[in-house]
Design a protein around this motif. Structure first.
Motif, PDB file in Angstrom:
ATOM      1  N   MET A  15     -36.994  58.344 -58.180  1.00 50.10           N
ATOM      2  CA  MET A  15     -38.095  57.842 -57.633  1.00 50.10           C
ATOM      3  C   MET A  15     -38.910  57.313 -58.717  1.00 50.10           C
ATOM      4  O   MET A  15     -39.399  55.809 -58.444  1.00 50.10           O
ATOM      5  CB  MET A  15     -39.184  58.729 -56.880  1.00 50.10           C
ATOM      6  N   LEU A  40     -39.712  63.587 -61.399  1.00 51.41           N
ATOM      7  CA  LEU A  40     -39.605  62.720 -60.462  1.00 51.41           C
ATOM      8  C   LEU A  40     -38.670  61.683 -60.977  1.00 51.41           C
ATOM      9  O   LEU A  40     -38.754  60.523 -60.388  1.00 51.41           O
ATOM     10  CB  LEU A  40     -40.963  62.266 -60.041  1.00 51.41           C
ATOM     11  N   PRO A  52     -42.681  66.830 -54.845  1.00 50.78           N
ATOM     12  CA  PRO A  52     -42.132  67.279 -53.522  1.00 50.78           C
ATOM     13  C   PRO A  52     -40.624  66.770 -53.472  1.00 50.78           C
ATOM     14  O   PRO A  52     -39.942  66.081 -54.407  1.00 50.78           O
ATOM     15  CB  PRO A  52     -43.211  66.146 -52.761  1.00 50.78           C
ATOM     16  N   ARG A  53     -40.100  66.728 -52.073  1.00 52.41           N
ATOM     17  CA  ARG A  53     -38.991  66.475 -51.879  1.00 52.41           C
ATOM     18  C   ARG A  53     -38.939  64.806 -51.174  1.00 52.41           C
ATOM     19  O   ARG A  53     -40.038  64.577 -50.719  1.00 52.41           O
ATOM     20  CB  ARG A  53     -38.175  67.201 -50.845  1.00 52.41           C
ATOM     21  N   PHE A  54     -37.941  64.007 -51.436  1.00 56.04           N
ATOM     22  CA  PHE A  54     -37.891  62.891 -50.924  1.00 56.04           C
ATOM     23  C   PHE A  54     -36.733  62.697 -49.932  1.00 56.04           C
ATOM     24  O   PHE A  54     -35.510  63.139 -50.137  1.00 56.04           O
ATOM     25  CB  PHE A  54     -37.596  61.613 -51.938  1.00 56.04           C
ATOM     26  N   ASP A  55     -36.952  62.137 -48.473  1.00 48.49           N
ATOM     27  CA  ASP A  55     -35.893  62.071 -47.612  1.00 48.49           C
ATOM     28  C   ASP A  55     -35.009  63.625 -47.410  1.00 48.49           C
ATOM     29  O   ASP A  55     -33.997  63.591 -47.264  1.00 48.49           O
ATOM     30  CB  ASP A  55     -34.747  61.184 -47.916  1.00 48.49           C
ATOM     31  N   THR A  82     -34.671  65.947 -49.668  1.00 46.63           N
ATOM     32  CA  THR A  82     -33.957  66.257 -50.852  1.00 46.63           C
ATOM     33  C   THR A  82     -34.821  66.511 -51.932  1.00 46.63           C
ATOM     34  O   THR A  82     -35.473  65.508 -52.404  1.00 46.63           O
ATOM     35  CB  THR A  82     -32.696  65.337 -50.988  1.00 46.63           C
ATOM     36  N   ALA A  83     -34.657  67.734 -52.755  1.00 47.00           N
ATOM     37  CA  ALA A  83     -35.343  67.849 -53.985  1.00 47.00           C
ATOM     38  C   ALA A  83     -34.511  67.101 -55.159  1.00 47.00           C
ATOM     39  O   ALA A  83     -33.347  66.884 -55.212  1.00 47.00           O
ATOM     40  CB  ALA A  83     -35.040  69.308 -54.126  1.00 47.00           C
ATOM     41  N   MET A  84     -35.723  66.494 -55.967  1.00 43.00           N
ATOM     42  CA  MET A  84     -34.995  65.937 -57.125  1.00 43.00           C
ATOM     43  C   MET A  84     -34.257  66.876 -58.043  1.00 43.00           C
ATOM     44  O   MET A  84     -34.893  68.076 -58.166  1.00 43.00           O
ATOM     45  CB  MET A  84     -36.202  65.030 -57.975  1.00 43.00           C
TER      46      MET A  84
END
Length: 365
Positions: free
Chosen positions: A1, A26, A327-330, A332-334
């Motif tokens: 991200m 991130l 946090p997670r995005f969509d 999924t964890a980074m």
């Protein structure tokens, strides 16, 4: 991200390294400038995960020049020295922003860059005690207990610095002008109290420690179990409290939720009830219900809890426990980056700087 965000970290202790690790988690490209001391045997410092590490003595012209060259291509610099130290090294905001006007200069301290205590030593518990953030921890008659690092170093410090740095980078990309971010733990931990202060208007906080819902009631508390482990209740809303009494097979008429005069008595009764069974017994009865219940687990125990395992919150690497980026995005964890040993990337980065090869300076291995 945060792919494309370039950060130089002047390594210190505690919240600064955590902030830089969080940015690296991130996706930011972080170069950690560490002191040139002998790296102990074994894996590197976990707060350096996802970063690249160079060693430099900032008291030397060579070390200072390394930082000056690095920041020419950076979006931000993070440092956690006492006020004035970076200026005395010749690496203060004025000098660095003269070289890179877009640079966001992130400063992490306990007391802040100014004020009567700015130059005094301190630690996490000192900062949150002064800011008011420690006051409501614990119960009546007990000393306030600091949740080590969580409220001050991380909550009020590192995360506020991360937000400030990212806000500064957004502004610099819009205006072409960098800024100096003064992230003080006393400021951030006081700001963390905003929700708590707002609850005073709802009547949930009406007095000193031990007289309020979260520290004086029987339905929002921590209890010792038969095996000397602990569980927590947060049965605040009436429907959740009613379910709690049902699960405990208690008469609602005998346990009026909002009879504050009886809270100490009912709390003692609850303590006796929860002391009669083990934590595992209470988990079997209450876990996953709307009672608002949770067992008090160590990080190692938390890693094995079915919910935490299902989400993959913890993992082991080199024999030690780590938490996944958040946090997670969509959904999924980074990914958690590799942990370098001290100075692992010094030669690569110094050589690239000497050639003026900016792309190689910031290129991952």
């Amino acid at each position: 991200m945060l792919s494309g965000v370039k950060v130089v970290e002047i390594c210190g202790i505690g919240p600064g390294p955590f902030c830089a690790m969080h940015l690296a988690d991130l996706g930011a490209n972080v170069i950690a400038v560490e002191r040139s001391v002998q790296e102990p045997a074994g894996p590197g410092y976990v707060m350096n995960r996802g970063k690249r590490s160079v060693v430099a003595d900032l008291k030397t012209a060579e070390g200072r020049n390394l930082v000056l060259k690095l920041i020419e291509g950076a979006d931000a610099l993070i440092e956690g020295m006492r006020p004035g130290v970076m200026e005395r090294l010749g690496l203060g905001p004025d000098v660095l922003q003269a070289r890179n006007p877009r640079l966001v200069y992130g400063r992490m301290t306990g007391w802040g860059q100014d004020g009567p205590l700015a130059h005094a030593a301190g630690h996490d518990n000192n900062y949150i005690s002064l800011s008011g953030a420690l006051y409501y921890t614990g119960t009546e008659g007990e000393v306030p207990i600091s949740p080590i690092t969580a409220i001050g170093d991380i909550g009020g410090g590192a995360l506020y610095l991360a937000i400030g740095v990212l806000a500064g980078i957004m502004n610099a990309r819009e205006t072409g002008k960098g800024t100096v971010v003064d992230a003080a733990i006393v400021d951030g931990s006081a700001h963390l109290l905003s929700l708590l202060l707002a609850t005073k208007r709802k009547g949930l906080i009406v007095g000193p420690r031990g007289k309020n819902v979260h520290d004086g009631s029987h339905f929002f508390s921590t209890y010792r179990c038969k095996d000397d482990e602990y569980i927590t209740l947060g049965s605040l809303e009436p429907q959740f409290y009613a379910l709690l009494l049902q699960k405990l097979e208690l008469d609602p008429a005998a346990f009026p939720q909002w009879d504050r005069e009886r809270w100490p008595e009912m709390r003692e009764q609850f303590a006796g009830i929860f002391a009669g069974r083990t934590r595992a017994d209470w988990c079997a009865l209450l876990d996953g219900t709307d009672v608002c219940f949770g067992p008090v687990l160590s990080p190692e125990e938390a890693a094995t809890h079915p919910h935490m395992k299902a989400r993959g919150v913890y993992f082991e690497r080199d024999g030690r426990l780590e938490a996944m980026p958040a946090p997670r995005f969509d959904g999924t964890a980074m990914p958690a980056g590799a942990v370098p040993v001290r100075g692992q990337h010094t030669e690569q980065i110094v050589n690239a700087l000497s050639r003026g090869d900016a792309a190689k300076v910031w290129a991952a291995e």
